[in-house]
Design an enzyme around this catalytic site. Structure first.
Site, PDB file in Angstrom:
ATOM      1  N   ASP A 193       0.885  -1.147   0.000  1.00 18.42           N
ATOM      2  CA  ASP A 193       0.000   0.000   0.000  1.00 18.42           C
ATOM      3  C   ASP A 193       0.925   1.199   0.000  1.00 18.42           C
ATOM      4  O   ASP A 193       1.925   1.231   0.732  1.00 18.42           O
ATOM      5  CB  ASP A 193      -0.925   0.015   1.216  1.00 18.42           C
ATOM      6  CG  ASP A 193      -2.068   1.005   0.996  1.00 18.42           C
ATOM      7  OD1 ASP A 193      -2.704   0.942  -0.084  1.00 18.42           O
ATOM      8  OD2 ASP A 193      -2.318   1.845   1.867  1.00 18.42           O
TER       9      ASP A 193
ATOM     10  N   GLY B  79       0.247   7.453 -11.687  1.00 16.65           N
ATOM     11  CA  GLY B  79      -0.183   8.219 -10.514  1.00 16.65           C
ATOM     12  C   GLY B  79       0.320   9.662 -10.509  1.00 16.65           C
ATOM     13  O   GLY B  79       0.175  10.400 -11.492  1.00 16.65           O
TER      14      GLY B  79
ATOM     15  N   ARG C   8       8.855   2.427  -3.419  1.00 16.84           N
ATOM     16  CA  ARG C   8       8.601   1.000  -3.672  1.00 16.84           C
ATOM     17  C   ARG C   8       9.912   0.267  -3.908  1.00 16.84           C
ATOM     18  O   ARG C   8      10.117  -0.847  -3.435  1.00 16.84           O
ATOM     19  CB  ARG C   8       7.644   0.848  -4.869  1.00 16.84           C
ATOM     20  CG  ARG C   8       7.018  -0.545  -4.983  1.00 16.84           C
ATOM     21  CD  ARG C   8       5.851  -0.590  -5.964  1.00 16.84           C
ATOM     22  NE  ARG C   8       4.798   0.322  -5.574  1.00 16.84           N
ATOM     23  CZ  ARG C   8       4.613   1.524  -6.086  1.00 16.84           C
ATOM     24  NH1 ARG C   8       5.374   1.946  -7.077  1.00 16.84           N
ATOM     25  NH2 ARG C   8       3.669   2.312  -5.634  1.00 16.84           N
TER      26      ARG C   8
HETATM   27  P1  ITT Z   1      -3.990  -1.662  -5.581  1.00 12.33           P
HETATM   28  O1  ITT Z   1      -4.670  -1.311  -4.274  1.00 12.33           O
HETATM   29  O2  ITT Z   1      -4.810  -2.591  -6.437  1.00 12.33           O
HETATM   30  O3  ITT Z   1      -2.573  -2.125  -5.392  1.00 12.33           O
HETATM   31  P2  ITT Z   1      -3.969   1.160  -6.034  1.00 12.33           P
HETATM   32  O4  ITT Z   1      -3.607   2.043  -7.190  1.00 12.33           O
HETATM   33  O5  ITT Z   1      -5.292   1.400  -5.357  1.00 12.33           O
HETATM   34  O6  ITT Z   1      -3.838  -0.352  -6.494  1.00 12.33           O
HETATM   35  P3  ITT Z   1      -2.723   1.904  -3.544  1.00 12.33           P
HETATM   36  O7  ITT Z   1      -3.959   1.670  -2.757  1.00 12.33           O
HETATM   37  O8  ITT Z   1      -1.391   1.468  -2.986  1.00 12.33           O
HETATM   38  O9  ITT Z   1      -2.795   1.243  -4.986  1.00 12.33           O
HETATM   39  O10 ITT Z   1      -2.683   3.453  -3.885  1.00 12.33           O
HETATM   40  C1  ITT Z   1      -1.528   3.981  -4.328  1.00 12.33           C
HETATM   41  C2  ITT Z   1      -1.808   5.293  -5.026  1.00 12.33           C
HETATM   42  O11 ITT Z   1      -0.765   6.196  -4.609  1.00 12.33           O
HETATM   43  C3  ITT Z   1      -1.682   5.130  -6.530  1.00 12.33           C
HETATM   44  O12 ITT Z   1      -2.920   4.883  -7.157  1.00 12.33           O
HETATM   45  C4  ITT Z   1      -1.065   6.466  -6.921  1.00 12.33           C
HETATM   46  O13 ITT Z   1      -2.071   7.432  -7.030  1.00 12.33           O
HETATM   47  C5  ITT Z   1      -0.176   6.801  -5.722  1.00 12.33           C
HETATM   48  N1  ITT Z   1       1.170   6.230  -5.918  1.00 12.33           N
HETATM   49  C6  ITT Z   1       1.736   5.187  -5.236  1.00 12.33           C
HETATM   50  N2  ITT Z   1       2.968   4.910  -5.712  1.00 12.33           N
HETATM   51  C7  ITT Z   1       3.181   5.777  -6.705  1.00 12.33           C
HETATM   52  C8  ITT Z   1       4.251   5.988  -7.601  1.00 12.33           C
HETATM   53  O14 ITT Z   1       5.333   5.216  -7.601  1.00 12.33           O
HETATM   54  N3  ITT Z   1       4.138   6.965  -8.484  1.00 12.33           N
HETATM   55  C9  ITT Z   1       3.050   7.739  -8.527  1.00 12.33           C
HETATM   56  N4  ITT Z   1       1.982   7.605  -7.757  1.00 12.33           N
HETATM   57  C10 ITT Z   1       2.037   6.626  -6.840  1.00 12.33           C
END
Ligand code: ITT
Length: 199
Positions: free
Chosen positions: A69, A153, A181
């Site tokens: 997350d 993102g 990450r």
């Molecule tokens: P899953 O829950 O299915 O893994 P998700 O996109 O909902 O997918 P998260 O709940 O971890 O994943 O939310 C992470 C959000 O934070 C992601 O959608 C991006 O908006 C932002 N984010 C996380 N890591 C990022 C990165 O490396 N670069 C840009 N934005 C990032």
């Protein structure tokens, strides 16, 4: 070794596959399964949410599962969007809409007050119910102009002063080394290596 990665976010899957290269791990994402249980990410922290995703998906698939997350915390917004990063502008918000909302909130904030960090909690949940967790953090600042087309993102508006590029301008191999990450995965890889050495 087979590991299910508990995500539907293809941007993450791509990054993680690159990070695990050469490790003899077959990585399967949730997009390969039907009728995946809905998981409400209602924990109070990245770690709580990652753990919940990993546990539920391990019980569903019967496999060892990795889940992360992650999200962006902007200091002047007291840590927003934080655990709500994926749905900042609404439940089905696109990256574009989330970026627009964040930039609107920062409209009158000068560059030197736009510090922000990405955070990642990564959980490896094993079939026997034991688990390990790893954390990563990446500091930068939010800029108004979108730059670059790599990543996903908030990458186009996340500027990394040390590299003078946004996360979306970085070649994937570099982002994977320095990102939140990437750092969490480096710790996981190290622990994997140590465990293999000790067996
Ligand atoms: P899953 O829950 O299915 O893994 P998700 O996109 O909902 O997918 P998260 O709940 O971890 O994943 O939310 C992470 C959000 O934070 C992601 O959608 C991006 O908006 C932002 N984010 C996380 N890591 C990022 C990165 O490396 N670069 C840009 N934005 C990032």
């Amino acid at each position: 070794m087979k590991i299910v990665f508990a995500t539907k976010n293809e941007g993450k899957v791509k990054e993680i596959k690159e990070m695990l290269e050469g490790m003899n791990i077959e990585l399967i994402s949730l997009n390969h399964y039907n009728h995946v249980p809905e998981i409400s990410e209602n924990g109070k922290s990245f770690l709580e949410n990652a753990f919940k995703k990993a546990k539920i998906i391990s019980e569903f698939t019967g496999e060892t599962v990795m889940a992360d997350d992650s999200g962006l915390q902007v200091d002047i917004l007291k840590g927003e969007p934080g655990i709500y990063s994926a749905r900042y502008a609404g439940d089905k918000a696109t990256d574009e809409e989330n970026n627009n909302k964040l930039l609107a909130k920062l409209k009158d904030v000068p560059p030197q007050k736009r510090s922000a960090s990405f955070f990642c909690s990564l959980v490896l949940y094993k079939k026997d119910g034991s688990y390990d967790s790893f954390e990563g953090r990446w500091d930068g600042q939010i800029i108004d102009e979108r730059r670059g087309s790599n990543g996903f993102g908030y990458d186009p508006i996340f500027f990394v002063p040390g590299l003078k590029l946004t996360a979306a301008e970085l070649p994937p191999a570099i982002k994977n080394k320095v990102s939140h990450r990437g750092q969490a995965f480096a710790k996981l890889k190290k622990s994997f290596g140590e465990k293999l050495e000790n067996t």
